[in-house]
Design an enzyme around this catalytic site. Sequence first.
Site, short mmCIF file in Angstrom:
data_model
loop_
_atom_site.label_atom_id
_atom_site.label_comp_id
_atom_site.label_asym_id
_atom_site.label_seq_id
_atom_site.Cartn_x
_atom_site.Cartn_y
_atom_site.Cartn_z
N THR A 12 -2.62 -2.25 0.97
CA THR A 12 -3.15 -2.51 -0.37
C THR A 12 -4.15 -3.66 -0.36
OG1 THR A 12 -1.19 -1.65 -1.43
CG2 THR A 12 -2.47 -3.19 -2.72
N THR A 91 2.26 -3.67 2.53
CA THR A 91 3.55 -4.34 2.31
C THR A 91 4.75 -3.44 2.64
OG1 THR A 91 3.59 -3.62 -0.01
CG2 THR A 91 2.65 -5.80 0.44
N ASP A 92 4.53 -2.11 2.62
CA ASP A 92 5.69 -1.21 2.63
C ASP A 92 6.52 -1.23 3.91
OD1 ASP A 92 5.41 -0.52 0.01
OD2 ASP A 92 4.27 1.32 0.39
C1 SIN Z 1 1.05 -2.07 -0.13
O1 SIN Z 1 0.37 -2.56 0.76
O2 SIN Z 1 1.50 -2.80 -1.05
C2 SIN Z 1 1.41 -0.62 -0.21
C3 SIN Z 1 0.66 0.25 0.71
C4 SIN Z 1 0.94 -0.05 2.14
O3 SIN Z 1 2.05 -0.47 2.50
O4 SIN Z 1 0.02 0.17 2.96
#
Ligand code: SIN
Length: 320
Positions: A12, A91-92
């Site tokens: 993200t 983040t995932d």
């Molecule tokens: C995010 O980064 O918050 C979600 C998408 C990902 O993990 O690439």
Amino acid sequence: MKRRVILGTGGTIAGRSNRQSDNVGYVAGEVRVEDLMASVPALSSMCLEVEQLDQIDSKDMGFALWKRLAERVAHHVAREDVAGVVITHGTDTLEETAYFLERVLRPVKPVVITCAMRPSTALVPDGPQNLLDAVNAAGCVDLSGVVVVCAGLVHRAEHVAKVHSYRVDAFDSGDAGPMACVEEGEVRWFHPPQRTSVTSAGDTTLLHQVLAAEAMPRVDIVTSHADADGGMVRALLAASAVDAAHLPRGLVVAATGNGTVHRALEAALREAQQRGVRVIRATRCARGRVIPDAANPLHDSAGLSPVKARLALALDLLSE
Ligand code: SIN
């Protein structure tokens, strides 16, 4: 001044949306690291080097990119002229990558993974501050090992977990708490800094085993819950009677509370164990751990969450 290397993988932080007000309907992994850096003027006076390793949504993270990351991080931290490495990441699955790299590399220099919860096109994106904090942390001589920097806090790879699906302070270190924060470019410690020992970092055996492997040994996660009947585990065992490739080398059970497992699922897991599958109990609770019990034939995860216990077991199996 030694240089810092930024490795881009997507997420993200590199996401783009058509509307400034849209923090969820974006595409992750679109903006290159150089362009993210351009939004942080303070970075322009620093000695930085950039490599765009990939552009993925981290839900799709896997062994191929982990191998590449491990190889590139190992290469850069071995350089005399490099103070530390920053990785931009979604983040995932960030906590999985952090744990994987810490286990495989045990770097003495800081390897700082950072991210964002809002895309780069948001009205108030969180990525630029996180990136600046991460670059500053990567230059901190007291910081050692793989850490995560998000929303001003520094988390150790072993403890960090994503705990919120939307808020910008999405990460938490559970009972351990964050190790430090980054304030105006300076790392302020909450606990005395722990340095990764040069001896443990000098051992490249696991890195070479990882780089030589085509895939990680298969370890799956099953969850214990009300009405759990062990059907998924038995289906795997039945499928492996037809094709042995379906038999996982290990299973992690995301158990209830202090590692308790529904008796029907436990019976299936014991059958798997008798077929040579290694079974580990982690807790599905967001906090706390499974307290070791030598009498329990299903070993505990030594405090690791289910996703990290999966990696720990796969890496143990790889190195046997
Ligand atoms: C995010 O980064 O918050 C979600 C998408 C990902 O993990 O690439």
